[in-house]
Design an enzyme around this catalytic site. Structure first.
Site, PDB file in Angstrom:
ATOM      1  N   LYS A  87      51.915  45.902  34.906  1.00  0.00           N
ATOM      2  CA  LYS A  87      52.441  45.136  36.041  1.00  0.00           C
ATOM      3  C   LYS A  87      53.841  45.641  36.413  1.00  0.00           C
ATOM      4  O   LYS A  87      54.159  45.815  37.586  1.00  0.00           O
ATOM      5  CB  LYS A  87      52.450  43.638  35.707  1.00  0.00           C
ATOM      6  CG  LYS A  87      51.042  43.071  35.598  1.00  0.00           C
ATOM      7  CD  LYS A  87      50.991  41.692  34.975  1.00  0.00           C
ATOM      8  CE  LYS A  87      49.535  41.284  34.700  1.00  0.00           C
ATOM      9  NZ  LYS A  87      49.411  40.015  33.964  1.00  0.00           N
ATOM     10  N   GLN A 123      52.875  35.584  30.810  1.00  0.00           N
ATOM     11  CA  GLN A 123      51.707  36.292  30.285  1.00  0.00           C
ATOM     12  C   GLN A 123      51.032  35.448  29.206  1.00  0.00           C
ATOM     13  O   GLN A 123      51.679  34.981  28.275  1.00  0.00           O
ATOM     14  CB  GLN A 123      52.149  37.662  29.719  1.00  0.00           C
ATOM     15  CG  GLN A 123      51.007  38.531  29.248  1.00  0.00           C
ATOM     16  CD  GLN A 123      50.087  39.005  30.378  1.00  0.00           C
ATOM     17  OE1 GLN A 123      50.539  39.390  31.457  1.00  0.00           O
ATOM     18  NE2 GLN A 123      48.780  38.973  30.137  1.00  0.00           N
ATOM     19  N   ASP A 150      50.663  34.020  39.990  1.00  0.00           N
ATOM     20  CA  ASP A 150      49.380  34.129  39.281  1.00  0.00           C
ATOM     21  C   ASP A 150      48.356  33.173  39.881  1.00  0.00           C
ATOM     22  O   ASP A 150      47.165  33.269  39.584  1.00  0.00           O
ATOM     23  CB  ASP A 150      49.555  33.797  37.789  1.00  0.00           C
ATOM     24  CG  ASP A 150      49.504  35.047  36.912  1.00  0.00           C
ATOM     25  OD1 ASP A 150      48.994  36.073  37.391  1.00  0.00           O
ATOM     26  OD2 ASP A 150      49.977  34.984  35.766  1.00  0.00           O
TER      27      ASP A 150
END
Ligand code: NAP
Length: 292
Positions: A52, A96, A119
């Site tokens: 990412k 994460q 997200d």
């Protein structure tokens, strides 16, 4: 059989994002800024966050990696999230997963401000998307719908069968594909571990999406001739011949399923890169909303 090349397509979309960033900079706006919180040293998480951050660099985004020790307290983590919520220079951020067992992942998720939840996991965004309102779509379902769109695979009127009902893949994808939109209007069947006669359902699919995390689960006898197959699975299986000692396996037994399909995604190089690029698209959207 058409190979749905997520890697190549993601590179094309990254080039488009880069152009958008350059336009922003020319008009005096800041580069989109994505922050990522990583807790501990899980190998998979380190790799994913690494991808990412690298992708951000490729498109001219700013990125910040906040890497905390495994033993960070929940309170300290929540404070970091509050800090990012209040930081106007950060347009979006992700935490994460998985988090260590002593941290309540739901509590953490609820702490993220929906306007920075790139997200798309926060209930506000999930609700907005479910109702057809603007919001952040979680990256993997967004990546899959973009892949179908760019390859001009019609979903309207088609029977889409999804195996797996997780909150990050199967369930939001079922909502997108059944919504009234250019990449929706499908008739969707959402299958899970309690589904009976799974193969008889998957054999009816025009578009079949395997997102269960069981390597090579989907075999040729479960697929209709001419179906489009999307393989979301990414399981690390031991492979002594690989440098790392493992390699990624999808949920589809590619060699026997591919010859029956009209189109199929490979693993790696299919859904994975599309997921990363979708996070970039969401971050660009967050930056544009903050600074139109
Ligand atoms: P998850 O949370 O583990 O959920 C798995 C789902 O599959 C559950 O709904 C489960 O049913 C269902 N399932 C398990 N065994 C089944 C069976 N034998 N028959 C039918 N359904 C079954 O999965 P996830 O987080 O969505 O991840 C799925 C896979 O996608 C994993 O390999 C993951 O690594 C991968 N993934 C890849 C990306 C990417 O970017 N490429 C992104 C996210 C995830 P129940 O609900 O009944 O338990």
């Amino acid at each position: 059989m058409l190979l749905l090349d997520g890697k190549k397509l993601s590179e094309e979309i990254k080039a488009e994002i880069k152009t958008q960033v350059e336009k922003r900079l020319l008009t005096g706006k800041s580069a989109p800024h994505l922050a990522a919180i990583l807790v501990g040293n899980d190998g998979g998480s380190l790799t994913y966050v690494g991808h990412k951050v690298k992708a951000c660099e490729q498109v001219g985004f700013r990125s910040t990696l906040l890497h905390f020790q495994e033993n960070i307290t929940q309170d300290a983590l929540l404070k970091e999230i509050e800090r990012l919520n209040a930081d106007n220079t950060v347009h979006g951020f992700i935490v994460q997963l998985p988090l260590p067992a002593h941290i309540d992942a739901t509590r953490v998720l609820l702490h993220i401000h929906p306007s920075k939840d790139v997200d798309g996991f926060h209930p506000v965004n999930v609700g907005r998307i479910t109702l057809g309102m603007p919001g952040f779509v979680s990256a993997t379902p967004l990546g899959i719908t973009r892949l179908l769109e760019r390859y001009a695979i019609q979903t309207a009127g088609k029977h889409c069968v999804i195996i797996g009902r997780s909150n990050i893949v199967g369930r939001p994808l079922s909502i997108l594909l059944s919504s009234q939109s250019a990449t929706g209007n499908a008739t969707v069947t959402l299958c899970h571990s309690r589904t009976q006669n799974l193969a008889s359902i998957t054999r009816q699919a025009d578009i079949l999406i395997a997102a269960l995390g069981k390597p090579e689960f989907l075999t040729a006898n479960m697929v209709k001739e001419g179906a489009v197959v999307i393989d979301v699975g990414t399981t690390r299986v031991p492979d002594p011949s690989a440098k790392t000692g493992w390699r990624l396996k999808g949920d589809v037994k590619f060699d026997e399923v591919a010859p029956k399909c009209s189109a199929i995604t490979p693993v790696p190089g299919g859904v994975g890169p599309m997921t990363v690029v979708s996070l970039l698209l969401n971050t660009l959207q967050a930056a544009q909303q903050a600074d139109p």
